[in-house]
Design a protein around this motif. Structure first.
Motif, PDB file in Angstrom:
ATOM      1  N   THR A  38       0.824  -1.215   0.000  1.00 44.65           N
ATOM      2  CA  THR A  38       0.000   0.000   0.000  1.00 44.65           C
ATOM      3  C   THR A  38       0.855   1.259   0.000  1.00 44.65           C
ATOM      4  O   THR A  38       1.969   1.269   0.520  1.00 44.65           O
ATOM      5  CB  THR A  38      -0.904   0.046   1.248  1.00 44.65           C
ATOM      6  N   LEU A  39       0.292   2.287  -0.585  1.00 42.59           N
ATOM      7  CA  LEU A  39       0.880   3.618  -0.485  1.00 42.59           C
ATOM      8  C   LEU A  39       0.378   4.171   0.848  1.00 42.59           C
ATOM      9  O   LEU A  39      -0.789   3.940   1.178  1.00 42.59           O
ATOM     10  CB  LEU A  39       0.305   4.442  -1.639  1.00 42.59           C
ATOM     11  N   PRO A  40       1.209   4.890   1.624  1.00 43.28           N
ATOM     12  CA  PRO A  40       0.643   5.480   2.842  1.00 43.28           C
ATOM     13  C   PRO A  40      -0.617   6.257   2.474  1.00 43.28           C
ATOM     14  O   PRO A  40      -0.632   6.996   1.482  1.00 43.28           O
ATOM     15  CB  PRO A  40       1.754   6.405   3.328  1.00 43.28           C
ATOM     16  N   ALA A  41      -1.680   6.052   3.263  1.00 42.00           N
ATOM     17  CA  ALA A  41      -2.981   6.634   2.918  1.00 42.00           C
ATOM     18  C   ALA A  41      -2.890   8.145   2.730  1.00 42.00           C
ATOM     19  O   ALA A  41      -3.512   8.718   1.826  1.00 42.00           O
ATOM     20  CB  ALA A  41      -3.989   6.290   4.002  1.00 42.00           C
ATOM     21  N   SER A  42      -2.067   8.807   3.558  1.00 43.32           N
ATOM     22  CA  SER A  42      -1.986  10.267   3.459  1.00 43.32           C
ATOM     23  C   SER A  42      -1.330  10.680   2.138  1.00 43.32           C
ATOM     24  O   SER A  42      -1.719  11.678   1.529  1.00 43.32           O
ATOM     25  CB  SER A  42      -1.208  10.836   4.641  1.00 43.32           C
ATOM     26  N   ALA A  43      -0.357   9.879   1.666  1.00 36.10           N
ATOM     27  CA  ALA A  43       0.299  10.204   0.389  1.00 36.10           C
ATOM     28  C   ALA A  43      -0.674  10.007  -0.773  1.00 36.10           C
ATOM     29  O   ALA A  43      -0.697  10.795  -1.728  1.00 36.10           O
ATOM     30  CB  ALA A  43       1.539   9.327   0.207  1.00 36.10           C
ATOM     31  N   ALA A  44      -1.496   8.963  -0.683  1.00 38.09           N
ATOM     32  CA  ALA A  44      -2.479   8.707  -1.747  1.00 38.09           C
ATOM     33  C   ALA A  44      -3.506   9.844  -1.787  1.00 38.09           C
ATOM     34  O   ALA A  44      -3.882  10.334  -2.860  1.00 38.09           O
ATOM     35  CB  ALA A  44      -3.166   7.370  -1.508  1.00 38.09           C
ATOM     36  N   ALA A  45      -3.949  10.269  -0.608  1.00 34.04           N
ATOM     37  CA  ALA A  45      -4.933  11.360  -0.547  1.00 34.04           C
ATOM     38  C   ALA A  45      -4.308  12.658  -1.065  1.00 34.04           C
ATOM     39  O   ALA A  45      -4.964  13.448  -1.757  1.00 34.04           O
ATOM     40  CB  ALA A  45      -5.428  11.533   0.886  1.00 34.04           C
ATOM     41  N   GLU A  46      -3.037  12.852  -0.756  1.00 30.31           N
ATOM     42  CA  GLU A  46      -2.339  14.055  -1.223  1.00 30.31           C
ATOM     43  C   GLU A  46      -2.301  14.080  -2.763  1.00 30.31           C
ATOM     44  O   GLU A  46      -2.425  15.129  -3.381  1.00 30.31           O
ATOM     45  CB  GLU A  46      -0.920  14.077  -0.622  1.00 30.31           C
ATOM     46  N   GLU A  47      -2.153  12.888  -3.374  1.00 27.00           N
ATOM     47  CA  GLU A  47      -2.168  12.833  -4.852  1.00 27.00           C
ATOM     48  C   GLU A  47      -3.503  13.316  -5.395  1.00 27.00           C
ATOM     49  O   GLU A  47      -3.559  14.006  -6.413  1.00 27.00           O
ATOM     50  CB  GLU A  47      -1.917  11.404  -5.331  1.00 27.00           C
ATOM     51  N   VAL A  48      -4.580  12.944  -4.707  1.00 29.43           N
ATOM     52  CA  VAL A  48      -5.908  13.390  -5.148  1.00 29.43           C
ATOM     53  C   VAL A  48      -5.975  14.919  -5.042  1.00 29.43           C
ATOM     54  O   VAL A  48      -6.466  15.606  -5.942  1.00 29.43           O
ATOM     55  CB  VAL A  48      -7.029  12.727  -4.316  1.00 29.43           C
ATOM     56  N   ARG A  49      -5.446  15.424  -3.916  1.00 35.21           N
ATOM     57  CA  ARG A  49      -5.490  16.887  -3.715  1.00 35.21           C
ATOM     58  C   ARG A  49      -4.709  17.602  -4.824  1.00 35.21           C
ATOM     59  O   ARG A  49      -5.148  18.607  -5.366  1.00 35.21           O
ATOM     60  CB  ARG A  49      -4.892  17.243  -2.357  1.00 35.21           C
ATOM     61  N   ARG A  50      -3.558  17.037  -5.203  1.00 35.73           N
ATOM     62  CA  ARG A  50      -2.750  17.672  -6.253  1.00 35.73           C
ATOM     63  C   ARG A  50      -3.480  17.635  -7.594  1.00 35.73           C
ATOM     64  O   ARG A  50      -3.417  18.588  -8.386  1.00 35.73           O
ATOM     65  CB  ARG A  50      -1.387  16.974  -6.384  1.00 35.73           C
TER      66      ARG A  50
END
Ligand code: B12
Ligand code: SF4
Length: 454
Positions: A217-229
């Protein structure tokens, strides 16, 4: 070295799909100091490929092959000729070695390496191995020193040493603004990957081969950050989570949702889910985090068939998920495979009957089961004598249960689609293209299949 990355996919149905894998590879190569140019045959054009390749003077050409075929028995589309064309155009202008990869390649590694006469091939996630190959070429080392590579020697495919660690999913993929513009304006979403791998072994499925059986898994916060970007940098309002099964690890799914909520729900999103263990609060949390659409790989609404397909859930789980998702206000679609092992006239009519109770929902039925190499289904079909053992399966073959022959099944489905228009046959899906186009023209994003549920 100069690496030309070619996305060979020209398919635009059900929507043009941003080549996220290619961006992942480009990000990894650039990190290592290589110079990368991406040629997306859909965006930049096939005709432009030779000029791009000649101009850039690549020392390595990496060709991404996404789809083998559309896995549909009724209107089968095979993409091999297109890939042969891409190779011919490249060979006409460049002597650089060609390395193949991507999901189509990973299902048929030896066959495609030889059919396309490429020098190298890499199965599965390619970031690490491709970077190592580029580095070996730069240093003048033999590619044979790179583990996890397939090499062509004349008409033979040879494997280098095995890799001991499964590839990880890295954070921080850089997207190409030009490609983003195209896919966002033409399609319904941009995309993000939060995890890799699936531990299940459904009879027909290639995914454990493609991504491996172990979940990374990608750390959940990093995955969410990708969505934000994606939202901030490109104005994306809808994102497709490409994970084979988003809720494979419910804790990770929850963390991803919580991270999105903390970021103020930057975009709405779609994902694939399994109607597995108790949904609990996950659907409500997903809705809160912006999830608007779930696509379930349900395959059948009958326990005997689910068991024969080796699905890791049963009808009661499907019904519980369907209810929970409807309550959470998320649109749901169920993908079904009719006529696979264990299907009978009774199980089929029972599936049709059960579907009436699922509202609101859309059903996408596939007729027969595409047989892919090295799957339990492949072994079953050979054992039952319905497939010759030496069939390489590149030309699509479909398994039909002896109790539900193809023509009969097609008639049953047509009748069902007339009774309940939420059953979207491939034909109906095709006919809805004009409506979809109109909706897209009005700026509607997302998969849009909820408009078919009436
Ligand atoms: C998400 C998904 C979809 C979504 C995409 C939504 C979106 N906006 O992104 C939707 C639902 C739209 C979709 C549609 C289709 N899909 Co789909 N999809 C997937 C899925 C689950 C994930 C793909 C993905 O994005 N992965 C994440 C990215 C980062 O990984 P990647 O692209 O694979 O790239 C990595 C590796 O492959 C490799 N790699 C890639 N290129 C290269 C090149 C080189 C040189 C190297 C070394 C390595 C390499 O490294 C990359 C980075 O790690 C896969 C199954 C799977 N587990 O892979 C099926 C899959 C790709 N789909 C498949 C198919 C068939 C289709 C459809 C044709 C189905 C249909 N009849 O409509 C359409 C075609 C759509 C199109 N326009 O091309 C098949 C393709 C193989 C095949 N059987 O032909 C797969 C493998 C599923 C299967 N049935 O086996 N799909
Ligand atoms: S759960 Fe989905 S991804 Fe996993 S093996 Fe089954 S069909 Fe494949």
């Amino acid at each position: 070295v100069n690496v030309l990355l070619v996305s060979a996919n020209l398919e635009t149905k059900p929507a043009p799909v941003y080549p996220l894998g290619v961006s992942r590879l480009a990000t990894a190569l650039r990190k290592q100091g290589h110079t990368v140019r991406i040629h997306d045959c859909l965006v930049h054009g096939l005709a432009e490929l030779p000029r791009a390749a000649a101009e850039f003077e690549p020392e390595l050409i990496a060709v991404s092959l996404r789809n083998v075929d559309n896995t549909e028995s009724q209107e089968t589309q095979n993409y091999l000729d297109g890939y042969l064309d891409v190779m011919a155009r490249l060979r006409a202008v460049s002597r650089a070695p060609v390395v193949l990869g991507g999901t189509a390649y990973s299902i048929f590694p030896e066959i495609l390496l030889l059919a396309l006469q490429a020098e190298f091939g890499i199965c599965g996630p390619g970031e690490e191995i491709l970077s190592e190959l580029a580095q070996a070429l730069e240093r003048g080392q033999s590619p044979e020193t790179v583990p996890g590579l397939l090499l062509r020697s004349g008409d033979h495919a040879l494997r280098t040493a095995r890799r001991t660690q499964p590839a990880a999913v890295a954070a921080g993929v850089v997207r190409e603004p030009e490609l983003v513009d195209f896919y966002w304006s033409q399609g319904g979403s941009l995309n993000v990957q939060t995890q890799l791998g699936c531990k299940h072994a459904c009879v027909y499925c290639t995914y454990p081969q493609l991504d491996g059986p172990v979940c990374r898994t990608l750390p959940a916060s990093a995955a969410a950050e990708e969505v934000r970007r994606l939202a901030l940098d490109f104005g994306a309002t809808h994102v497709f989570v490409t994970d084979s099964v988003f809720n494979l690890h419910p804790e990770h799914a929850e963390e991803f949702c919580q991270a999105l909520i903390r970021l103020g729900r930057p975009a709405s999103w779609t994902c694939f889910c399994e109607p597995g263990s108790n949904p609990g609060k996950l659907p409500a949390l997903m809705a809160q985090a912006g999830c608007t659409h779930i696509e379930f790989g349900t395959e059948s609404f009958h326990d005997e068939v689910l068991s024969a397909y080796a699905k890791p859930f049963r009808l009661a789980d499907v019904l519980a998920w369907s209810r929970a998702v409807a309550e959470a206000g998320i649109h749901q679609a169920h993908f079904l495979i009719l006529g696979g092992p264990g299907e009978t006239m009774e199980t089929l009519s029972e599936s049709f009957r059960v579907s009436q109770g699922l509202t609101p929902a859309v059903f996408f039925p596939y007729l027969g089961m595409r047989i892919f190499p090295n799957t339990p289904l492949h072994r079953l079909a050979v054992r039952e004598g319905v497939l010759p053992a030496d069939d390489k399966l590149l030309i699509p073959r479909f398994y039909f249960s002896e109790w539900t022959p193809e023509t009969w099944l097609a008639q049953q489905l047509e009748a069902q689609a007339r009774r309940d228009t939420r059953w979207v046959t491939p034909e109906a899906w095709k006919q809805s293209e004009a409506v979809m186009k109109k909706l897209r023209g009005r700026g509607k994003k997302g998969p849009l299949w909820e408009y078919l549920a009436h």
